[in-house]
Enzyme design. Structure first.
Site: not given
Ligand code: NAI
Ligand code: MG
Length: 423
Positions: A114, A190, A224, A321
């Protein structure tokens, strides 16, 4: 499928990707807002390299013959784990796709992946190239859906045998919980970071300034492993702050398709507002605003390269973060003190060390709790280098030889030996 054919498909895919490098880079910039030059010259070539790296592994994955006690012939088979569920974020859409798909296919698994809501395009485009490369339909299944529905369904599904997730620590917790409530599928996570950079008094200051700058501002600060806590020794602190500020003021912000632009807009309005509120919190908590501090103009999600000095460990900007172009500079006096402060975080993804002293480098390398330590450099990535976190930055390692074990089952096979006399 025979291993050589698996390898051939991955190599053919890499060749196709190389041929379509510039279109894919344009999609990445269109979707994400990152500078086109960064996507075209750095990221998409890294993706191609990664698929070649794992194409090379596909026919070199095998078990062992084990000298066990007793009259037995013992061997291990390394089998594909089955259906891999993979969920990726929006900050490096295709690179994160590659870190997940490359090793999973090399090991012979099928995939349900996804993409993030914000960035579905590049994965769609290249997944069609996989069909052209000869991957049988049904092996790689791409879904562009929402996290709490489509993402959660992958995590809970009883027929998904393994999960790999990259994203926020909060969503990582949900993913782990859904896996535990369904079939206990193993999970690679990650997650977030608050990575320290330590600039010692003997460091090459210009090198440290430039690296600490790109460590934080690269990809609009949406990494990240962003170097988001820069600890500088008190004897070089003033010089460092002055140069870091000058570098930030020179950073070119603008249309990501324009030549020479270093920084495009943030991913969306949610992140944009969140970053601006962290900047306000930095100002209110008494950190010194050296540069930036506001949005750029009134159109688009552009934020000025922002540098705070005089940051204290207990300020929100030093703990959370931010995921935006906000650099925090902190002062330290002794090595023991900075080790303690650098490790006093719930995260442990990466760390940077700037020193010319081999003993200082060795001490810090061993004392810092982080999955990657960069010495006199930062954000050096290659398909062969493992990546992952300590503490709440995640579970497991991706890339390199280490990622193979995420996608393999080990089966022990024991056969009695008919004539033990020959043992
Ligand atoms: P998120 O962790 O919610 O989204 C990342 C992925 O997880 C997306 O594909 C999303 O559709 C999926 N996802 C969201 N809720 C889910 C659920 N309940 N079950 C399964 N999959 C789910 O991150 P978001 O909301 O885009 O960003 C929020 C914060 O997360 C950012 O401000 C940043 O601090 C952090 N982040 C960290 C990343 C990294 O590379 N470690 C990448 C993106 C965001
Ligand atoms: Mg979210």
């Amino acid at each position: 499928m025979h291993v050589q054919e698996r390898s051939r498909i991955l190599f053919r895919f890499a060749d196709l990707l190389e041929k379509h490098n510039d279109e894919v880079a344009a999609l990445e910039t269109w979707d994400n807002g990152k500078p086109y030059e960064q996507a075209a010259n750095v990221e998409i070539p890294m993706v191609t390299r990664l698929f070649r790296y794992y194409a090379g592994w596909a026919d070199k994955i095998h078990g062992l013959t084990v000298p066990a006690d007793g009259p037995y012939h013992v061997q291990t088979l390394h089998e594909p784990i089955g259906v891999a569920g993979q969920i990726v974020p929006w900050n490096f859409p295709l690179l994160m796709y590659a870190w997940k798909v490359g090793p999973a296919l090399a090991c012979g698994n099928t995939i349900v992946l996804k993409t993030a809501e914000q960035t579905p395009l590049s994965a769609m485009y290249v997944s069609k190239l996989f069909l052209e490369a000869g991957l049988p339909p049904g092996v790689l299944n791409l879904i562009s859906g929402f996290g709490p529905t489509a993402g959660a369904a992958i995590c809970s599904h009883m027929d998904v045998d393994k999960l790999a997730f990259t994203g926020s620590t909060n969503t990582g917790k949900i993913v782990l919980e859904l896996a535990s409530k369904s079939n206990l599928k193993p999970v690679t996570l990650e997650l977030g970071g608050k990575s320290p950079i330590i600039v010692c008094e003997d460091a090459d200051i210009d090198l440290a300034v430039e690296n600490a700058h790109s460590a934080l501002f690269f990809n609009q600060g949406q990494c990240c492993c962003a170097g988001s806590r820069t600890f500088v020794h008190e004897r070089v602190y003033d010089e460092f702050v002055e140069k870091a500020k000058a570098r930030a003021l020179k950073r070119v912000v603008g249309d990501p398709f324009k030549k020479g632009v270093e920084q495009g807009p943030q991913i969306d309005g949610v992140q944009f507002k969140k970053i601006l509120s962290y900047i306000r919190s930095g100002i209110e908590s008494g950190a010194t605003l050296e540069s930036g501090g506001d949005s750029v103009g009134s159109k688009g999600y552009y934020i000025q390269p922002t540098v705070f000095s005089n940051v204290q460990d207990d300020m929100l900007i030093a703990k959370d973060e931010i995921f935006g172009p906000v650099q925090s500079i902190l002062k330290f006096q002794t090595l023991d003190e900075v080790i303690r402060r650098a490790n006093a975080s719930r995260y442990g993804l990466a760390a940077g060390v700037f020193t010319k002293n081999i003993n200082t480098a060795n001490t810090l390398t061993r004392a810092l709790k982080a999955g990657t330590i960069w010495i006199n450099c930062y954000i050096v990535f290659d398909a062969a280098i493992p990546f992952g976190g300590y503490k709440m930055s995640g579970h497991g390692r991706e890339k390199g030889i280490y990622s193979l074990s995420n996608y393999l089952q080990v089966k022990a096979v024991v056969t009695p030996l008919e004539n033990p006399a020959w043992l």
